[in-house]
Every structure is written in C-alpha cells, then in structure tokens.
Design a protein around this motif. Structure first.
Motif, PDB file in Angstrom:
ATOM      1  N   ILE A  87      42.407  25.736  54.528  1.00 27.22           N
ATOM      2  CA  ILE A  87      41.475  25.931  55.636  1.00 27.22           C
ATOM      3  C   ILE A  87      41.878  27.104  56.510  1.00 27.22           C
ATOM      4  CG2 ILE A  87      40.580  24.876  57.757  1.00 27.22           C
ATOM      5  CD1 ILE A  87      40.809  22.189  56.171  1.00 27.22           C
ATOM      6  N   GLU A  88      43.139  27.229  56.782  1.00 27.60           N
ATOM      7  CA  GLU A  88      43.612  28.289  57.676  1.00 27.60           C
ATOM      8  C   GLU A  88      43.240  29.667  57.116  1.00 27.60           C
ATOM      9  OE1 GLU A  88      46.208  31.474  58.921  1.00 27.60           O
ATOM     10  OE2 GLU A  88      46.431  30.457  56.993  1.00 27.60           O
ATOM     11  N   ARG A  89      43.362  29.867  55.819  1.00 29.98           N
ATOM     12  CA  ARG A  89      42.997  31.144  55.201  1.00 29.98           C
ATOM     13  C   ARG A  89      41.506  31.411  55.362  1.00 29.98           C
ATOM     14  NH1 ARG A  89      40.617  32.638  50.611  1.00 29.98           N
ATOM     15  NH2 ARG A  89      40.655  30.538  49.764  1.00 29.98           N
ATOM     16  N   LYS A  90      40.697  30.402  55.137  1.00 33.37           N
ATOM     17  CA  LYS A  90      39.251  30.573  55.274  1.00 33.37           C
ATOM     18  C   LYS A  90      38.864  30.814  56.734  1.00 33.37           C
ATOM     19  CE  LYS A  90      38.326  27.992  51.122  1.00 33.37           C
ATOM     20  NZ  LYS A  90      38.010  26.733  50.528  1.00 33.37           N
ATOM     21  N   TRP A  91      39.614  30.209  57.649  1.00 29.29           N
ATOM     22  CA  TRP A  91      39.388  30.433  59.084  1.00 29.29           C
ATOM     23  C   TRP A  91      39.631  31.905  59.421  1.00 29.29           C
ATOM     24  CZ3 TRP A  91      42.908  31.558  63.133  1.00 29.29           C
ATOM     25  CH2 TRP A  91      42.423  31.336  64.421  1.00 29.29           C
ATOM     26  N   ARG A  92      40.720  32.467  58.894  1.00 28.16           N
ATOM     27  CA  ARG A  92      41.016  33.889  59.119  1.00 28.16           C
ATOM     28  C   ARG A  92      39.931  34.771  58.506  1.00 28.16           C
ATOM     29  NH1 ARG A  92      45.401  35.420  56.227  1.00 28.16           N
ATOM     30  NH2 ARG A  92      45.783  33.382  55.353  1.00 28.16           N
ATOM     31  N   GLU A  93      39.489  34.429  57.319  1.00 29.52           N
ATOM     32  CA  GLU A  93      38.447  35.221  56.666  1.00 29.52           C
ATOM     33  C   GLU A  93      37.138  35.166  57.445  1.00 29.52           C
ATOM     34  OE1 GLU A  93      38.263  33.692  52.701  1.00 29.52           O
ATOM     35  OE2 GLU A  93      40.138  34.657  52.107  1.00 29.52           O
ATOM     36  N   ALA A  94      36.812  34.002  57.977  1.00 28.89           N
ATOM     37  CA  ALA A  94      35.585  33.869  58.764  1.00 28.89           C
ATOM     38  C   ALA A  94      35.650  34.739  60.022  1.00 28.89           C
ATOM     39  CB  ALA A  94      35.340  32.413  59.145  1.00 28.89           C
ATOM     40  N   ARG A  95      36.836  34.882  60.585  1.00 29.31           N
ATOM     41  CA  ARG A  95      36.995  35.745  61.763  1.00 29.31           C
ATOM     42  C   ARG A  95      36.758  37.201  61.397  1.00 29.31           C
ATOM     43  NH1 ARG A  95      36.398  38.382  65.502  1.00 29.31           N
ATOM     44  NH2 ARG A  95      37.611  38.478  67.401  1.00 29.31           N
ATOM     45  N   LEU A  96      37.145  37.574  60.210  1.00 35.06           N
ATOM     46  CA  LEU A  96      36.966  38.951  59.751  1.00 35.06           C
ATOM     47  C   LEU A  96      35.499  39.345  59.719  1.00 35.06           C
ATOM     48  CD1 LEU A  96      38.181  41.547  58.525  1.00 35.06           C
ATOM     49  CD2 LEU A  96      37.989  40.435  56.289  1.00 35.06           C
ATOM     50  N   TYR A  97      34.613  38.423  59.367  1.00 33.17           N
ATOM     51  CA  TYR A  97      33.185  38.725  59.274  1.00 33.17           C
ATOM     52  C   TYR A  97      32.607  39.194  60.606  1.00 33.17           C
ATOM     53  CZ  TYR A  97      33.624  36.028  54.958  1.00 33.17           C
ATOM     54  OH  TYR A  97      34.011  35.546  53.734  1.00 33.17           O
ATOM     55  N   ARG A  98      33.245  38.837  61.715  1.00 38.06           N
ATOM     56  CA  ARG A  98      32.746  39.249  63.030  1.00 38.06           C
ATOM     57  C   ARG A  98      33.121  40.689  63.368  1.00 38.06           C
ATOM     58  NH1 ARG A  98      34.355  35.140  67.361  1.00 38.06           N
ATOM     59  NH2 ARG A  98      32.548  35.953  68.463  1.00 38.06           N
ATOM     60  N   ILE A  99      34.048  41.276  62.597  1.00 33.97           N
ATOM     61  CA  ILE A  99      34.475  42.643  62.914  1.00 33.97           C
ATOM     62  C   ILE A  99      34.286  43.637  61.767  1.00 33.97           C
ATOM     63  CG2 ILE A  99      36.098  41.992  64.717  1.00 33.97           C
ATOM     64  CD1 ILE A  99      38.352  42.154  62.683  1.00 33.97           C
ATOM     65  N   ALA A 100      34.011  43.171  60.575  1.00 36.25           N
ATOM     66  CA  ALA A 100      33.875  44.086  59.444  1.00 36.25           C
ATOM     67  C   ALA A 100      32.685  43.680  58.586  1.00 36.25           C
ATOM     68  CB  ALA A 100      35.159  44.059  58.610  1.00 36.25           C
ATOM     69  N   PRO A 101      31.997  44.566  57.965  1.00 34.01           N
ATOM     70  CA  PRO A 101      32.187  46.008  58.026  1.00 34.01           C
ATOM     71  C   PRO A 101      31.636  46.630  59.314  1.00 34.01           C
ATOM     72  CG  PRO A 101      30.333  45.520  56.598  1.00 34.01           C
ATOM     73  CD  PRO A 101      30.927  44.203  57.031  1.00 34.01           C
ATOM     74  N   ILE A 102      30.905  45.861  60.088  1.00 36.66           N
ATOM     75  CA  ILE A 102      30.430  46.326  61.393  1.00 36.66           C
ATOM     76  C   ILE A 102      30.595  45.173  62.373  1.00 36.66           C
ATOM     77  CG2 ILE A 102      28.040  45.737  60.845  1.00 36.66           C
ATOM     78  CD1 ILE A 102      27.171  48.076  62.611  1.00 36.66           C
ATOM     79  N   SER A 103      31.039  45.485  63.562  1.00 39.48           N
ATOM     80  CA  SER A 103      31.350  44.423  64.516  1.00 39.48           C
ATOM     81  C   SER A 103      30.082  43.808  65.118  1.00 39.48           C
ATOM     82  CB  SER A 103      32.240  44.955  65.647  1.00 39.48           C
ATOM     83  OG  SER A 103      31.477  45.729  66.543  1.00 39.48           O
ATOM     84  N   SER A 104      30.237  42.591  65.571  1.00 36.82           N
ATOM     85  CA  SER A 104      29.130  41.897  66.236  1.00 36.82           C
ATOM     86  C   SER A 104      28.667  42.670  67.465  1.00 36.82           C
ATOM     87  CB  SER A 104      29.556  40.475  66.623  1.00 36.82           C
ATOM     88  OG  SER A 104      29.810  39.711  65.472  1.00 36.82           O
ATOM     89  N   ASN A 105      29.601  43.293  68.179  1.00 36.98           N
ATOM     90  CA  ASN A 105      29.226  44.049  69.375  1.00 36.98           C
ATOM     91  C   ASN A 105      28.334  45.239  69.026  1.00 36.98           C
ATOM     92  OD1 ASN A 105      30.582  42.338  71.074  1.00 36.98           O
ATOM     93  ND2 ASN A 105      32.437  43.567  71.140  1.00 36.98           N
ATOM     94  N   LEU A 106      28.638  45.932  67.932  1.00 35.88           N
ATOM     95  CA  LEU A 106      27.788  47.052  67.532  1.00 35.88           C
ATOM     96  C   LEU A 106      26.407  46.573  67.095  1.00 35.88           C
ATOM     97  CD1 LEU A 106      30.221  49.485  65.685  1.00 35.88           C
ATOM     98  CD2 LEU A 106      29.059  49.815  67.865  1.00 35.88           C
ATOM     99  N   ILE A 107      26.351  45.425  66.467  1.00 29.53           N
ATOM    100  CA  ILE A 107      25.056  44.868  66.078  1.00 29.53           C
ATOM    101  C   ILE A 107      24.248  44.525  67.316  1.00 29.53           C
ATOM    102  CG2 ILE A 107      23.903  42.898  64.992  1.00 29.53           C
ATOM    103  CD1 ILE A 107      26.197  42.908  62.929  1.00 29.53           C
ATOM    104  N   LEU A 118      16.285  48.749  75.253  1.00 32.11           N
ATOM    105  CA  LEU A 118      17.179  48.878  76.404  1.00 32.11           C
ATOM    106  C   LEU A 118      17.950  50.179  76.305  1.00 32.11           C
ATOM    107  CD1 LEU A 118      18.461  45.193  76.500  1.00 32.11           C
ATOM    108  CD2 LEU A 118      16.762  46.234  78.001  1.00 32.11           C
ATOM    109  N   PRO A 119      18.458  50.678  77.447  1.00 29.47           N
ATOM    110  CA  PRO A 119      19.220  51.934  77.394  1.00 29.47           C
ATOM    111  C   PRO A 119      20.518  51.772  76.624  1.00 29.47           C
ATOM    112  CG  PRO A 119      19.177  51.058  79.638  1.00 29.47           C
ATOM    113  CD  PRO A 119      18.323  50.174  78.803  1.00 29.47           C
ATOM    114  N   ARG A 120      20.968  52.872  76.030  1.00 32.86           N
ATOM    115  CA  ARG A 120      22.212  52.882  75.256  1.00 32.86           C
ATOM    116  C   ARG A 120      23.368  52.504  76.168  1.00 32.86           C
ATOM    117  NH1 ARG A 120      24.018  57.620  71.111  1.00 32.86           N
ATOM    118  NH2 ARG A 120      25.852  56.546  70.331  1.00 32.86           N
ATOM    119  N   SER A 121      24.266  51.662  75.681  1.00 34.99           N
ATOM    120  CA  SER A 121      25.356  51.151  76.517  1.00 34.99           C
ATOM    121  C   SER A 121      26.684  51.853  76.294  1.00 34.99           C
ATOM    122  CB  SER A 121      25.550  49.648  76.249  1.00 34.99           C
ATOM    123  OG  SER A 121      25.949  49.436  74.914  1.00 34.99           O
ATOM    124  N   TYR A 122      26.754  52.728  75.328  1.00 32.63           N
ATOM    125  CA  TYR A 122      28.024  53.418  75.074  1.00 32.63           C
ATOM    126  C   TYR A 122      27.802  54.894  74.928  1.00 32.63           C
ATOM    127  CZ  TYR A 122      26.415  53.032  70.252  1.00 32.63           C
ATOM    128  OH  TYR A 122      25.675  53.101  69.095  1.00 32.63           O
TER     129      TYR A 122
END
Length: 122
Positions: A87-107, A118-122
């Motif tokens: 489970i711990e390995r899959k937990w780490r992998e699931a966290r990776l999906y939020r940052i790669a290949p594009i982060s949730s913040n960029l989405i 909305l206006p560009r924020s960066y």
C-alpha cells in the motif's frame, strides 16, 4: 475488501461510517473522473478540441487517486506500511500523479485562464 475482513470489537471496521463514507467518497470521485476521461477521449477521437476536458480529466483522476490512496492508508493503519500489503508504494505513486507530467496547480491555472476567462495568475 480489507474493511470487510478486518474486525475490531467483534465487527468489521467497514461497518463504521468513519470508514464507509471516505471509501464511498473516493469511489464516487474515481467514477466522476472516469466519466470525464471518457468524455475527453470521445472528443479527441472525433477530432474535436478537448483541452478543457483532458485537463479536467487529469486533474479529477489525480485527485481521486490521491484521496483513495490516502483513505486506503487510513483504513489499513499500521499495516499499510507492511511490504506484503504493497500500500505504501501505491500511496507514493498516487501522490506522483498530482505533480507529473503536469501539476494540478498548472491544470487549475489553465482552467481558470482558458476556460473561465480569468486573468493569468503567473
């Protein structure tokens, strides 16, 4: 499965709403993400611009995966770190999906700017 099998105080832990509700919520989020994936795929296959739907699908799937993995860790408790449960390995992998290949913040930035106007924020 584990929530049905693991017993505490002579009853399965899955009988408790504190276990049931987060598992049910994770399932609902995963199904919603799957619907958005199917929508984006259908648009893509028909040659229709699907940037909005594809970005939302990736965002929803990564968030649903993370919530499910986190609830899995909570449900298993200390057993989540035992190698035989994996489970711990899959937990780490699931966290990776939020940052790669594009982060949730960029989405979210894409959705805010390109979809909501909305206006560009960066």
């Amino acid at each position: 499965k584990y929530a049905n099998e693991r017993e505490v105080f002579n009853r399965p832990i899955g009988k408790n709403q504190g276990i049931q509700f987060p598992i049910a919520e994770a399932y609902a989020h995963a199904e919603a993400a799957n619907l958005m994936v199917q929508t984006a795929a259908s648009l893509f296959e028909n040659g229709i611009n699907c940037g909005e739907e594809a970005n939302m699908a990736k965002y929803l799937a990564s968030e649903a995966s993370w919530k499910a993995a986190d609830m899995c860790m909570q449900t298993h408790g200390g057993f989540a770190f035992a190698k035989e449960y994996d489970i711990e390995r899959k937990w780490r992998e699931a966290r990776l999906y939020r940052i790669a290949p594009i982060s949730s913040n960029l989405i979210l930035s894409f959705i805010a700017e390109k979809v909501l106007g909305l206006p560009r924020s960066y």
